[in-house]
Design a protein around this motif. Structure first.
Motif, PDB file in Angstrom:
ATOM      1  N   ARG A 120       0.711  -1.255  -0.066  1.00 35.93           N
ATOM      2  CA  ARG A 120       0.038   0.193   0.043  1.00 35.93           C
ATOM      3  C   ARG A 120       0.844   1.125  -0.028  1.00 35.93           C
ATOM      4  N   THR A 121       1.748   1.357   0.732  1.00 32.52           N
ATOM      5  CA  THR A 121       2.716   2.412   0.968  1.00 32.52           C
ATOM      6  C   THR A 121       3.619   2.536  -0.391  1.00 32.52           C
ATOM      7  N   ALA A 122       4.146   1.466  -1.110  1.00 35.08           N
ATOM      8  CA  ALA A 122       4.672   1.492  -2.324  1.00 35.08           C
ATOM      9  C   ALA A 122       3.807   2.245  -3.262  1.00 35.08           C
ATOM     10  N   ASP A 123       2.755   1.911  -3.345  1.00 38.54           N
ATOM     11  CA  ASP A 123       1.886   2.382  -4.317  1.00 38.54           C
ATOM     12  C   ASP A 123       1.696   3.894  -3.996  1.00 38.54           C
ATOM     13  N   TRP A 124       1.511   4.150  -2.810  1.00 40.87           N
ATOM     14  CA  TRP A 124       1.500   5.855  -2.519  1.00 40.87           C
ATOM     15  C   TRP A 124       2.744   6.473  -2.984  1.00 40.87           C
ATOM     16  N   PHE A 125       3.909   5.861  -2.867  1.00 43.81           N
ATOM     17  CA  PHE A 125       5.175   6.568  -2.976  1.00 43.81           C
ATOM     18  C   PHE A 125       5.645   6.234  -4.504  1.00 43.81           C
ATOM     19  N   GLY A 126       4.831   5.622  -5.482  1.00 42.85           N
ATOM     20  CA  GLY A 126       5.373   5.519  -6.674  1.00 42.85           C
ATOM     21  C   GLY A 126       6.390   4.397  -7.070  1.00 42.85           C
ATOM     22  N   PHE A 127       6.566   3.164  -6.040  1.00 42.56           N
ATOM     23  CA  PHE A 127       7.296   2.122  -6.063  1.00 42.56           C
ATOM     24  C   PHE A 127       6.486   1.092  -6.939  1.00 42.56           C
ATOM     25  N   SER A 128       6.462   0.915  -8.163  1.00 43.83           N
ATOM     26  CA  SER A 128       5.553   0.087  -8.856  1.00 43.83           C
ATOM     27  C   SER A 128       5.815  -1.299  -8.842  1.00 43.83           C
ATOM     28  N   ARG A 154      -2.019  -2.566  -8.434  1.00 46.23           N
ATOM     29  CA  ARG A 154      -1.163  -1.783  -9.010  1.00 46.23           C
ATOM     30  C   ARG A 154       0.385  -1.818  -8.920  1.00 46.23           C
ATOM     31  N   VAL A 155       0.674  -2.605  -7.632  1.00 44.96           N
ATOM     32  CA  VAL A 155       2.094  -2.817  -7.361  1.00 44.96           C
ATOM     33  C   VAL A 155       2.416  -4.340  -7.865  1.00 44.96           C
ATOM     34  N   TYR A 242       9.430   7.361   1.456  1.00 41.87           N
ATOM     35  CA  TYR A 242       9.357   8.825   1.777  1.00 41.87           C
ATOM     36  C   TYR A 242      10.878   9.713   1.632  1.00 41.87           C
ATOM     37  N   ARG A 245      11.803   9.611  -2.090  1.00 42.69           N
ATOM     38  CA  ARG A 245      11.075  10.540  -3.104  1.00 42.69           C
ATOM     39  C   ARG A 245      11.343  12.055  -2.555  1.00 42.69           C
TER      40      ARG A 245
ATOM     41  N   VAL B 220       1.835  12.243  -2.146  1.00 44.83           N
ATOM     42  CA  VAL B 220       1.630  11.174  -2.869  1.00 44.83           C
ATOM     43  C   VAL B 220       2.549  11.233  -4.311  1.00 44.83           C
ATOM     44  N   PHE B 221       2.961  10.155  -4.802  1.00 46.86           N
ATOM     45  CA  PHE B 221       3.818  10.355  -5.810  1.00 46.86           C
ATOM     46  C   PHE B 221       3.153   9.526  -7.128  1.00 46.86           C
ATOM     47  N   HIS B 223       2.095   7.781 -10.392  1.00 50.20           N
ATOM     48  CA  HIS B 223       3.205   6.877 -11.276  1.00 50.20           C
ATOM     49  C   HIS B 223       2.092   6.371 -12.217  1.00 50.20           C
ATOM     50  N   GLN B 224       0.935   6.244 -12.105  1.00 48.14           N
ATOM     51  CA  GLN B 224       0.033   5.298 -12.997  1.00 48.14           C
ATOM     52  C   GLN B 224      -1.241   5.783 -12.718  1.00 48.14           C
ATOM     53  N   PRO B 228      -3.608   4.972  -4.584  1.00 48.77           N
ATOM     54  CA  PRO B 228      -4.289   4.667  -3.222  1.00 48.77           C
ATOM     55  C   PRO B 228      -5.054   5.730  -2.428  1.00 48.77           C
ATOM     56  N   LEU B 231      -2.570   6.384   3.274  1.00 48.62           N
ATOM     57  CA  LEU B 231      -1.421   5.739   3.738  1.00 48.62           C
ATOM     58  C   LEU B 231      -2.249   5.017   5.220  1.00 48.62           C
TER      59      LEU B 231
END
Lengths: 252, 252
Positions: A120-128, A154-155, A242, A245, B220-221, B223-224, B228, B231
């Motif tokens: 969930r956090t990866a999605d927030w910070f754009g780690f796909s 998404r991730v 965080y 980014r 939020v970053f 990316h696609q 989400p 957090l």
């Protein structure tokens, strides 16, 4: 209506062995099911409580109306929701990883709530993408799906042998998160760095040590006698993503 | 040995009502029990498996040796540990809060795992007190104790009516964490600021809005396509506390 035999078959999906064998997993809850339906994931079956159907919750065809009793039988939750989907397990492998992006690597993260929260956090910070060691909990575990709050759509979560993977990535900078190291806030991360996070109890496993270029830490702020042993893995991952980014966008 | 009546009495402590009535709560696990014994908390009773006793696990007197069967009866865990303590509930109130320190305020955080993780993270970042609204989960809930990993012995968790409290703190700057606001990394926090974190589903409750000086966000970053909704509360709290400590020590 749903046959007894079919209920039994779905219930098997509560267990890893059968998710692997059938190549399917369960997603529950209106929000998560909706996200699946709007994603590239392939839905095999979708179930809806009659009262959900009355509220117009169907999305497209092939919804099967079932009773609350039936739902409680196929559900993994103690308080089942209105919607449940059976989803085909996507085939993610190392080819899914984009080499020009930052990569979070998880080593032996076994707690499903932690993995779900990290997704969930990866999605927030754009780690796909996230790369997991083979002994991490599988992302189709119902508790992972639940705590990822739809972000698993998404991730991409890829499982692989980390030593073999790292052997192919010698040109990238590899960071390891430890309780002692250089402060994470003082790193100048590049856009395709790799950061490894180990489990709370055992940290990063030794065979990975030789691949590490830097050992970094999230500084503890000493305020009194005792100190905590570690941070929760999902909190540590969140702070790293965080910082990554913010650093990438900050001019130093 | 432990009487059937006494087992029943301890089992009552699995429930909030009885913890409140008896002013006691349960702590399990060698690590957490050891931290309690080295803290200012008062231990009413302490139980130890015979095999733990053989390993020399007693700390001081008054340890009661019990069998695994007895332990499993009084334990809140599915896999009980070797040690269990019954601890007196400390009486924390608003007078415990030091007004020259930063304060994290939690509004309606009901998930015990999240509260426990927030307590653990607060301990890491030197937030020695947390203020909770009265509808937050109580910190003596077994799941909170479990996920705080012993940090409940060092961080004071105070419960109070937030509106009444904020009315007395008009000279302090009050921040609220929202999904939209000024980026948290651009704030210049002062040493006695107050930051309010709401629940993931409902955010900060409206009666508190008039006390807020700033609305801040964890960016939020994108990316696609999809993004989400929010957090996880413990991850958000962790990022705030990290940023607060880094900012306080960083020269801007």
């Amino acid at each position: 209506l749903i046959s007894k035999a079919h209920i039994s078959q779905i219930r098997l999906l509560h267990h890893k062995k059968h998710r692997d064998a059938q190549g399917l997993f369960i997603v529950e809850g209106v929000k998560s099911c909706m996200e699946v339906l709007h994603s590239n994931l392939e839905v095999a079956e979708s179930y809806l409580l009659s009262r959900g159907s009355e509220r117009g919750l169907e999305v497209g065809d092939h919804w099967i109306n079932i009773s609350e009793k039936e739902m409680s039988k196929i559900s993994c939750l103690t308080s089942p929701s209105e919607m449940l989907c059976i989803v085909k397990k996507p085939k993610y492998d190392l080819n899914c990883l984009e080499r020009d992006k930052p990569l979070l690597v998880l080593d032996a993260i076994r707690d499903p709530g932690n993995l779900g929260t990290i997704i969930r956090t990866a999605d927030w910070f754009g780690f796909s993408e996230i790369l997991c060691s083979e002994d991490c909990v599988e992302f189709t575990n119902p508790k992972v799906i639940q705590s990822s709050m739809g972000s698993f759509t998404r991730v991409k979560v890829v499982y692989a042998d980390l030593v073999s993977f790292l052997e192919t990535e010698r040109d990238r900078t590899v960071y390891g998160l430890f309780t002692k190291g250089e402060p994470i806030g003082k790193q100048l991360f590049k856009k395709n760095d790799i950061v490894i996070l180990g489990s709370e109890s055992h940290g990063i496993s030794e065979p990975l040590f030789s691949f590490l270029n830097n050992r970094i830490e999230i500084p503890v702020f000493l305020h009194q006698a005792g100190i905590p042993e570690s941070l929760n893995a999902a909190v540590a991952a969140g702070i790293f993503m965080y910082e990554y980014r913010i650093h990438s966008s900050r001019c130093c």
